[in-house]
Design an enzyme around this catalytic site. Sequence first.
Site, PDB file in Angstrom:
ATOM      1  CB  SER A 248      19.956  -6.676 -20.643  1.00 43.66           C
ATOM      2  OG  SER A 248      19.233  -5.468 -20.557  1.00 43.66           O
ATOM      3  CD  GLU A 249      14.699  -6.699 -17.539  1.00 45.99           C
ATOM      4  OE1 GLU A 249      15.874  -7.066 -17.327  1.00 45.99           O
ATOM      5  OE2 GLU A 249      14.071  -5.922 -16.773  1.00 45.99           O
ATOM      6  CG  ASN A 250      16.905  -4.566 -23.234  1.00 47.15           C
ATOM      7  OD1 ASN A 250      17.449  -5.111 -22.272  1.00 47.15           O
ATOM      8  ND2 ASN A 250      17.525  -3.683 -23.979  1.00 47.15           N
TER       9      ASN A 250
ATOM     10  CB  SER B 241      14.568 -11.674 -23.419  1.00 52.40           C
ATOM     11  OG  SER B 241      15.049 -11.235 -22.176  1.00 52.40           O
TER      12      SER B 241
END
Lengths: 239, 215
Positions: B46-48, B88
């Site tokens: 999840s890119e967060n 990330s």
Amino acid sequence: MADKTRKDATQALAGRLFDGMTIMAGGFGLCGIPEHLIAAIRDSGIKDLTVISNNCGVDGFGLGVLLETGQIRKMISSYVGENKLFAELYLSGKLELEFNPQGTLAERIRAGGAGIPAFFTKTGVGTLVAEGKEIRNFDGEDFVMERGLIADLSIVKAWKGDAEGNLIYRKTARNFNPMMATAGKICVAEVEHLVTVGDLDKDNIHTPGIYVDSLVEGAAFEKRIEQRTTRPVAEKAAV
Amino acid sequence: MAWTRDEMAARAASELQDGFYVNLGIGIPTLVANHIPKGMSVTLQSENGMLGMGPFPFEGEEDADLINAGKQTITELPSSSYFSSADSFAMIRGGHIDLSILGAMQVAANGDLANWMVPGKMVKGMGGAMDLVAGVKRVVVVMEHIEKSGAPKLVKACSLPLTGQKVVDLVVTDLGVFEINRGRTPVRLTALAPGIALEEIKAKTDADFEVALTA
């Protein structure tokens, strides 16, 4: 060791705020946002702000409250889809907006805090994002130059902190907070739990205290959830 | 019969391989997580700032500090890790993610992708999409074959502002599957949804393509 703690958000920001300043605000959506410091900035009435933040809160909460009061002149963000007022203000020309790809925004802030004035990335090559920027070819591939970002003030939110300013974030509430702590000329932090110096695990401090100028333990955190998605409890037995 | 959203997700899931690190976009791509074959190990990013996304929490167990890139509440797994958004996107930009599955407004025959902006109309932003398509090893698009207006979305050239140039490897629509191969080869139709005639999909596609049905 100087005690960097202040009794409330207003005290923590005292003498740090002025019209026309640039402020970085940590958080992704409403997750990990410095909600008390945002409220104190609203109450201060400072205006013409440039705000650097991945999103701009939602209508009525987070940075959305600074849109309602008209304190923000310009946003630098990657995504503002959750905010109707934002779209209205932007489309009517009352708000300036600079879109950055999320990873480019994160890296610009990291670079700014690390004393790196610019870097090259392949993100955005051949798109609107690269217009007017230097393109350079490395090893046969094109890259676009992006500038490091710093701000007059960064406001961040952590889970735990101590009087030295050492911070530990929790789960995905970390997001942009650690880089922003490094990229503000002044960094003010709010924490859920202020702990005694020495209590934090020194091998697991995410933001060393050198970056933090003052911090405050927030009173009640609202920690609003944007998209509450769940499974029925009835399925629990089956797991 | 055109494929349903869930059937499109299942089709895209056939791109998964054991040991893959995968980023799933919002909408139909999120459904791909429900079609990971049993026994296959796939780690969702999840890119967060998280690796190893778990399922949605049980009612009453939501944690405001634990969300995915769509801002939905999620859970962690024993193998999960958390990191900053800079870390990330270092993972993403640095080519460490094997597969990105995301939605689109338009895909062009040369692999160009548009999915973030309609000038004068939609002001949302690109989020992490530009970084994902620039950095991830393989990019799969899942989208409806045509706009609500009837306009084709698989086009000769994108008319909307681009998210990335020559970045799409494969497109799954409700009508069929197309190999785009980042524009290195002609577009090839490799699968048709059951009962969809070649004439229909040709009429609804602006891009030229070869027909190479495999199954």
